[in-house]
Design a protein around this motif. Structure first.
Motif, mmCIF file in Angstrom:
data_model
loop_
_atom_site.group_PDB
_atom_site.id
_atom_site.type_symbol
_atom_site.label_atom_id
_atom_site.label_comp_id
_atom_site.label_asym_id
_atom_site.label_seq_id
_atom_site.Cartn_x
_atom_site.Cartn_y
_atom_site.Cartn_z
ATOM 1 N N TYR A 1 35.479 -27.318 32.854
ATOM 2 C CA TYR A 1 34.427 -26.695 33.134
ATOM 3 C C TYR A 1 34.682 -25.243 32.327
ATOM 4 O O TYR A 1 33.694 -24.706 32.019
ATOM 5 C CB TYR A 1 34.258 -26.422 34.601
ATOM 6 N N MET A 2 35.676 -24.669 32.326
ATOM 7 C CA MET A 2 35.863 -23.531 31.591
ATOM 8 C C MET A 2 35.700 -23.701 29.907
ATOM 9 O O MET A 2 34.782 -22.865 29.443
ATOM 10 C CB MET A 2 37.306 -22.876 31.837
ATOM 11 N N ASN A 3 36.214 -24.546 29.391
ATOM 12 C CA ASN A 3 36.320 -24.502 28.152
ATOM 13 C C ASN A 3 35.315 -25.254 27.624
ATOM 14 O O ASN A 3 34.434 -24.993 26.419
ATOM 15 C CB ASN A 3 37.495 -25.489 27.584
ATOM 16 N N ASN A 4 34.737 -26.620 28.031
ATOM 17 C CA ASN A 4 33.673 -27.473 27.583
ATOM 18 C C ASN A 4 32.477 -27.070 27.840
ATOM 19 O O ASN A 4 31.524 -27.232 27.270
ATOM 20 C CB ASN A 4 34.224 -28.819 27.519
ATOM 21 N N VAL A 5 32.331 -27.171 28.975
ATOM 22 C CA VAL A 5 30.958 -26.669 29.797
ATOM 23 C C VAL A 5 30.434 -25.092 29.887
ATOM 24 O O VAL A 5 29.248 -24.877 29.936
ATOM 25 C CB VAL A 5 30.622 -27.461 31.243
ATOM 26 N N ILE A 6 31.512 -24.301 29.766
ATOM 27 C CA ILE A 6 31.386 -22.949 29.795
ATOM 28 C C ILE A 6 30.701 -22.760 31.251
ATOM 29 O O ILE A 6 29.654 -22.018 31.347
ATOM 30 C CB ILE A 6 30.548 -22.480 28.764
ATOM 31 N N ASN A 7 31.030 -23.353 32.428
ATOM 32 C CA ASN A 7 30.523 -23.226 33.659
ATOM 33 C C ASN A 7 31.681 -22.561 34.279
ATOM 34 O O ASN A 7 32.225 -22.996 35.049
ATOM 35 C CB ASN A 7 30.015 -24.583 34.291
ATOM 36 N N PHE A 8 31.904 -21.315 34.285
ATOM 37 C CA PHE A 8 33.067 -20.609 34.915
ATOM 38 C C PHE A 8 32.986 -20.435 36.295
ATOM 39 O O PHE A 8 33.945 -20.533 37.195
ATOM 40 C CB PHE A 8 33.150 -19.083 34.501
ATOM 41 N N GLY A 9 31.609 -20.457 37.037
ATOM 42 C CA GLY A 9 31.570 -20.809 38.412
ATOM 43 C C GLY A 9 32.011 -21.930 39.067
ATOM 44 O O GLY A 9 32.954 -21.551 40.007
ATOM 45 N N GLN A 10 31.842 -23.158 38.410
ATOM 46 C CA GLN A 10 32.375 -24.095 38.763
ATOM 47 C C GLN A 10 33.964 -24.407 38.834
ATOM 48 O O GLN A 10 34.631 -24.474 39.571
ATOM 49 C CB GLN A 10 31.715 -25.481 38.151
ATOM 50 N N ALA A 11 34.228 -23.870 37.656
ATOM 51 C CA ALA A 11 35.851 -23.805 37.422
ATOM 52 C C ALA A 11 36.450 -22.702 38.387
ATOM 53 O O ALA A 11 37.404 -23.309 39.068
ATOM 54 C CB ALA A 11 36.347 -23.204 36.047
#
Lengths: 413, 364, 352
Positions: A373-383
């Motif tokens: 989620y951090m690297n590929n989706v750039i969804n820091f909230g989910q990570a």
């Protein structure tokens, strides 16, 4: 003497003894604080602070914060099931126009898209349209641009996203979501994380038990051998410890391959090749190998402190070798076992690279999804939500463990 | 070897080597009587602990036999020997209470619960720790732990109890107190005790007999009094009690007496114990308390001039270091009683001793 | 084993993305950090662009590798210390990076006339450099007779038993699944746009799920093929071409190849923006661009560069008319809308 007992004690120069003592102690206390302060600051800065930031990210609508305030106000009294009125459309239009000027419109669209698939392109095209408009009415423009704008589900997402805080990431982390009528389970095709957590704890548990079964006898041997022989054996135990995690994992990758040496051997002996790479088996084998010293060393160092005379005493008192071991020696190693197993278990929970390299898609643990989620989706909230969840579960386990075993009984040596 | 009727433990030609090169125990023959308190005394590395461990079953003799109550036990596992043992650091089980520690040997023997309780009660009463039943070893003082260890070694009524320097970790006063206590317990139970120590005063206080070990062999096996009064060789003389040594050459030997030349001028009459013929070297051994100051003529066959080098006041007596016959470290114990001459460092005095108090032993 | 380390290192780097940032360079002006996809592809860029550029301009180029983790860029931007100057992105990342505000909007006056590039490759935040393709590849030593010839064969485990490698992303795979299930290439996105279509695609993937080894870094695909882990694999065509140059007997199946572009972009927050433009201008020069095809089987995007390619090489490029017959054009708008949800679905499917 009677006087001294009733009046406050004074030193020779007449200052109360307590005051003098406090003064004398103060510099000592300051020194103690001074010694602890650098580490304390370091821990706060590098450990506590990131955790707080992470916790925040997991509940904040970072992409939309302060960017949909008008929309939020306009939707305050909306019933949630009908198509909103012109005021809501106008508010969204103004918010989007402003965001477009600041190059923030895409971020809003992406945030909404992650909860409502397909919103991305609709947002982009409508944003382009309203950007050229001086004034309303906007509702018509929205509705004519795409029918999706009459979907109350999209508006529910918009309303939820326009708030500062969101439960979305946490709900997703436990396979829940907000439906029209409150919370509901995520559809089977998307529910994944409960499984991932269960798998993470299962793998960590199996690896812990395996390292204990394999490590305990070796620790016993090490602790009971004369020093010069124990040292040589110890080097064999420590050798993998001194090699980088990556190198060892890569070595396992080579070993377990279907064309690798293990399978070549199997081919020779039983005329068959086994599927070992990209499997749960491979993951557990590699992790067990890497974790072995972590379980073994605390047990070993506790065993070192158990005098050999204890078993001898038990023997002299009439206990057979096994009885003496089981009733006298083993109970004394429990603090080491507790420490070693807890260490390995908690380290296993965070494994990322080993399952990624030697495991299959069904062997990926929580960390993999955090990284994903951090690297590929750039969804820091989910990570952040996934990571916090792991942290909380680990702390609950730690607490339960403390109640069961008692952390004060745990010894690293 | 002769195994007398009331001998309980026998070591017969026992040898022990750990590395196959050197013997830690050399040709040991030892017979321990039933009910006896026997101490193995010696410096560290003398083989006394190894001997004890072989008896306990934790070490196997390289050669020879060990018999317990008429039965060879060379290859009997330790837990089948029914021998109580008190270890150097007590070896109390830290995860068990006092009660559980004492109950351990009884539970192993599968005694009924009531009997176990009764035995624990009795054993704790014996060491005066009845109120400590529920404590763990870590909550007890050193002396209390020692007594629990003692009670545990005795609670299952073994016929033989081994003690491996059990008082080594206690301070002096407590140690002396425990010595008496152990001795009393021994006397009241009639159990056979084999006790290992390197503390000679402890050995003398407690034992019926003492076996002095050195260099893997028994130097002398005797009662405390015999050991002190009549050491058979210079090692024993030196190891037990304080001792003045004078080395010289035998010049005359006739039955119960001999003459020994010490230095240029010394001609000493002594009791021959372990010497060769005329011309052989010998070590004369003389207890400091047997030396008299200004002896009356005729009372002492040996009389010499001595110069006082140093005086140390020790309450009941004064220790005087004097120079005599060229030996600077000759010690005289002077009782602080009436009629004792006033000594001053640097002054010259006359000292003397009787022939039978001066033992001519092997050259050291 | 290099690719494994690459994968592993990028993973570790991701795990510490918040923590570690590069130490600022002493003379940032003379140094340009270019981030690309590693392996044979980056090697071809090194020979075609980096080395000539360094020689001509006296600028030091520092290379880094990634596997599309824009999260690292986000973390650097958040930390206010962007150390990447030029970033090679594929179409999906070009669009996502632009939407996220991670990539600069390009000033084409500093690069060259837009109309000289293939129209699909001129984006707000990125300018095309090459065309590459995701294709099916197999080891011709394994299939001496009856080799696979179509995407259908990837899904035919009866005729072609053994493991197959696929990229661990939904994109590309779902399209192939539908094609193999009988959907025509023109209708793929219409079908995939419906819940039933998604269901259908996953159902088709189900039929080979237990036979799939998933790869994540471009270099892994030829590696899996080379060490016998798989009998056929999806791959980026240039990686297979380079393995062939190294003596491997690999073959490319051009049927339903999925054409994609690699593009140059500039991260927001770079300290070397002028140099970055200068480099992209250099790399977009038709003469320089035509060089890259010598080192890897990818096609240039500048119309003037296409004519400069050796016909012998041109046959192996994805844009060669013979290879293009059944090519699928990936729908970027569809993927921008649906990538997150389909990826979630794909991950759940993988984990089941």
């Amino acid at each position: 003497m009677a006087v001294a007992e009733t009046l406050p004690s004074l030193t020779i120069d007449g200052v109360p003894l307590k005051v003098k003592l406090a003064r004398a102690e103060r510099s000592r206390k300051l020194k103690a604080v001074g010694l602890v302060l650098p580490l304390f600051a370091f821990v706060v800065l590098t450990f506590l602070y990131p955790i707080v930031v992470l916790a925040q990210k997991s509940i904040l609508n970072e992409e939309t914060i302060g960017r949909l305030t008008r929309t939020n106000e306009a939707l305050a009294n909306w019933d949630g099931v009908s198509v909103p009125d012109e005021a809501a459309f106008a508010a969204l239009a103004v918010d989007l126009k402003q965001a477009q000027e600041r190059r923030e419109a895409s971020e809003i669209a992406k945030r909404i898209n992650s909860e409502f698939s397909g919103a991305m392109s609709r947002f982009k095209s409508v944003t382009r349209k309203v950007a050229d408009m001086e004034s309303g009415p906007y509702k018509e423009v929205f509705l004519s641009s795409d029918e999706i704008w009459s979907d109350p589900a999209l508006w529910r997402v918009i309303r939820s996203v326009s708030n500062t805080y969101t439960p979305y990431y946490w709900l997703t982390a436990v396979d829940l979501r907000q439906g029209a009528e409150g919370l509901e389970r995520a559809p089977a095709g998307e529910a994944i994380f409960l499984d991932v957590y269960a798998r993470t704890f299962w793998i960590a548990g199996v690896v812990t038990v395996l390292t204990l079964i394999l490590g305990f006898p070796v620790a016993y041997l090490l602790a009971t051998q004369p020093a010069h022989r124990a040292n040589i054996l110890m080097i064999f135990v420590m050798l993998p410890f001194w090699t980088s995690l990556l190198v060892r994992t890569t070595a396992w990758f080579v070993l377990l391959r279907s064309e690798g040496p293990l399978n070549d051997l199997a081919e020779m002996i039983v005329n068959n090749r086994f599927e070992m790479i990209f499997t749960r088996f491979g993951t557990i084998v590699a992790m067990t190998h890497i974790q072995l010293p972590f379980t073994l060393l605390p047990i070993y160092s506790v065993m070192k402190t158990i005098p050999p005379s204890h078993v001898r005493a038990a023997r002299s008192l009439g206990a057979g070798p096994f009885h003496a071991f089981w009733k006298v020696y083993f109970p004394q190693t429990v603090p080491g076992i507790a420490a070693g197993c807890l260490l390995t278990f908690i380290l296993c929970l965070g494994y990322y690279i080993t399952p990624a390299l030697v495991g299959g898609p069904r062997d990926q643990m929580v960390s993999y999804y955090v990284a994903y989620y951090m690297n590929n989706v750039i969804n820091f909230g989910q990570a952040a939500a996934l990571g916090m969840m792991l942290l909380i579960i680990t702390m609950v386990l730690y607490w339960a463990y403390n109640r069961l075993v008692g952390i004060d009984k745990m010894k690293l040596g | 070897m002769s195994t007398s009727a009331n001998s309980f433990v026998n070591f017969i030609d026992v040898q022990k080597s750990y590395d196959g090169e050197t013997l830690v125990v050399k040709d040991l023959n030892l017979s321990i009587r039933r009910g006896e308190f026997l101490t193995l005394l010696g410096p560290s590395g003398s083989g006394k602990t190894t001997t004890l461990m072989m008896l306990a079953g934790f070490e196997v003799p390289t050669h020879g036999r060990i018999e317990l109550d008429g039965r060879e036990i060379n290859n009997l596992a330790p837990h089948k020997r029914n021998i109580g043992m008190v270890f150097q650091n007590y070896a109390l089980f830290p995860h068990m209470t006092v009660e559980e520690n004492l109950g351990f040997p009884l539970a192993v023997r599968k005694l009924p619960k009531a009997e176990i309780d009764a035995k624990i009660d009795r054993a704790l009463a014996m060491v005066q720790l009845s109120q400590m039943r529920k404590r763990r070893p870590a909550q007890l003082s050193g002396g209390q732990q020692q007594r629990v260890a003692l009670a545990r070694a005795l609670v299952f009524d073994p016929k033989l109890v081994l003690m491996d320097e059990p008082l080594g970790a206690l301070d002096k006063q407590l140690r002396e107190h425990m010595q008496i206590e152990i001795k009393h317990i021994h006397q009241s139970l009639g159990v056979t005790v084999v006790y290992v120590t390197h503390d000679q005063s402890e050995a003398l206080t407690m034992s019926d007999r003492v076996a002095v070990f050195n260099d893997g062999a028994i130097q002398q096996l005797a009662t405390p009094a015999d050991l002190y009064e009549r050491p058979q060789n210079s090692f024993v003389a030196q190891f037990i009690g304080e001792n003045n040594r004078l080395s010289g050459v035998v010049t005359e030997l006739n039955g119960s007496h001999c003459r020994v030349k010490v230095g240029e001028a010394g001609d000493i009459r002594a009791l021959p114990v372990g010497i060769g013929n005329v011309g052989a070297r010998t070590t004369l051994s003389l207890r400091p308390e047997r030396v008299r100051i200004n002896p009356t003529n005729g009372a002492c066959a040996n009389q010499f001039e001595a110069r006082v080098e140093e005086l140390i006041y020790l309450g009941d007596h004064t220790r005087a270091r004097v120079q005599v016959l060229g030996h600077a470290n000759f010690v005289v114990k002077v009782p602080n009683a009436e009629g004792v001459p006033d000594l001053k460092p640097g002054s010259t005095i006359r000292i003397g001793w009787r022939t039978e108090d001066c033992r001519a032993l092997d050259a050291f | 084993m290099k690719h494994l380390f690459t994968l592993a290192v990028s993973g570790l780097a991701a795990a510490t993305a918040f923590g570690v940032a590069d130490v600022p360079k002493a003379s940032a002006q003379d140094q340009l950090t270019i981030v690309s996809w590693g392996g044979a592809y980056q090697e071809s860029q090194r020979k075609a662009y980096y080395e000539p550029y360094m020689k001509e301009k006296g600028v030091k180029i520092v290379e880094e590798e990634y596997d599309g983790e824009l999260g690292k860029l986000q973390a650097m931007k958040d930390a206010g210390n962007v150390t990447w100057d030029v970033l090679d992105v594929d179409m999906a990342h070009a669009i996502a990076g632009c939407d996220e505000g991670l990539l600069e909007e390009l000033d084409y006056s500093r690069i060259g006339p837009k109309e000289k590039f293939l129209p699909d490759t001129v984006l707000d935040c990125a300018i095309g450099s090459i065309a590459y393709s995701t294709i099916l590849a197999y080891d011709a030593d394994v299939y001496k007779e009856n080799p696979p010839v179509a995407i259908m064969d990837l899904f035919d485990t009866a005729k072609y038993p053994g493991k197959r490698g696929l990229l661990k992303k939904p994109f590309g795979n779902l399209e192939w699944a539908l094609i193999a299930d009988g959907v025509s290439r023109e209708e793929v996105y219409d079908v995939l746009g419906t819940p039933e279509g998604v269901e259908r695609a996953f159902k088709k993937l189900d039929t080979i799920k237990k036979d799939v080894v998933w790869w994540e870094a471009g270099a892994q695909a030829p590696e899996l093929l080379a060490n016998g882990e798989v009998v056929m694999t999806s791959a980026w065509n240039g990686r297979i071409g380079n393995a062939v140059k190294e003596g491997k007997n690999f073959k490319v199946v051009w049927d339903h190849q999925e054409l994609d572009w690699d593009l140059w972009s500039i991260p927001v927050g770079t300290k070397n923006i002028d140099l970055a433009y200068d480099f992209i201008k250099f790399a977009s020069d038709p003469k320089n661009m035509s060089q890259q095809s010598k080192y890897i089987d990818y096609a240039p995007t500048h119309v003037d560069a296409i004519g400069l390619i050796d016909p012998e090489i041109a046959r192996n490029l994805p844009t060669y008319p013979e290879n293009m017959k059944t090519a699928i054009s990936l729908d970027w708008v569809f993927w921008a809308d649906n990538n997150e949800e389909l990826t979630k679905r794909f991950n759940a499917w993988l984990a089941q």
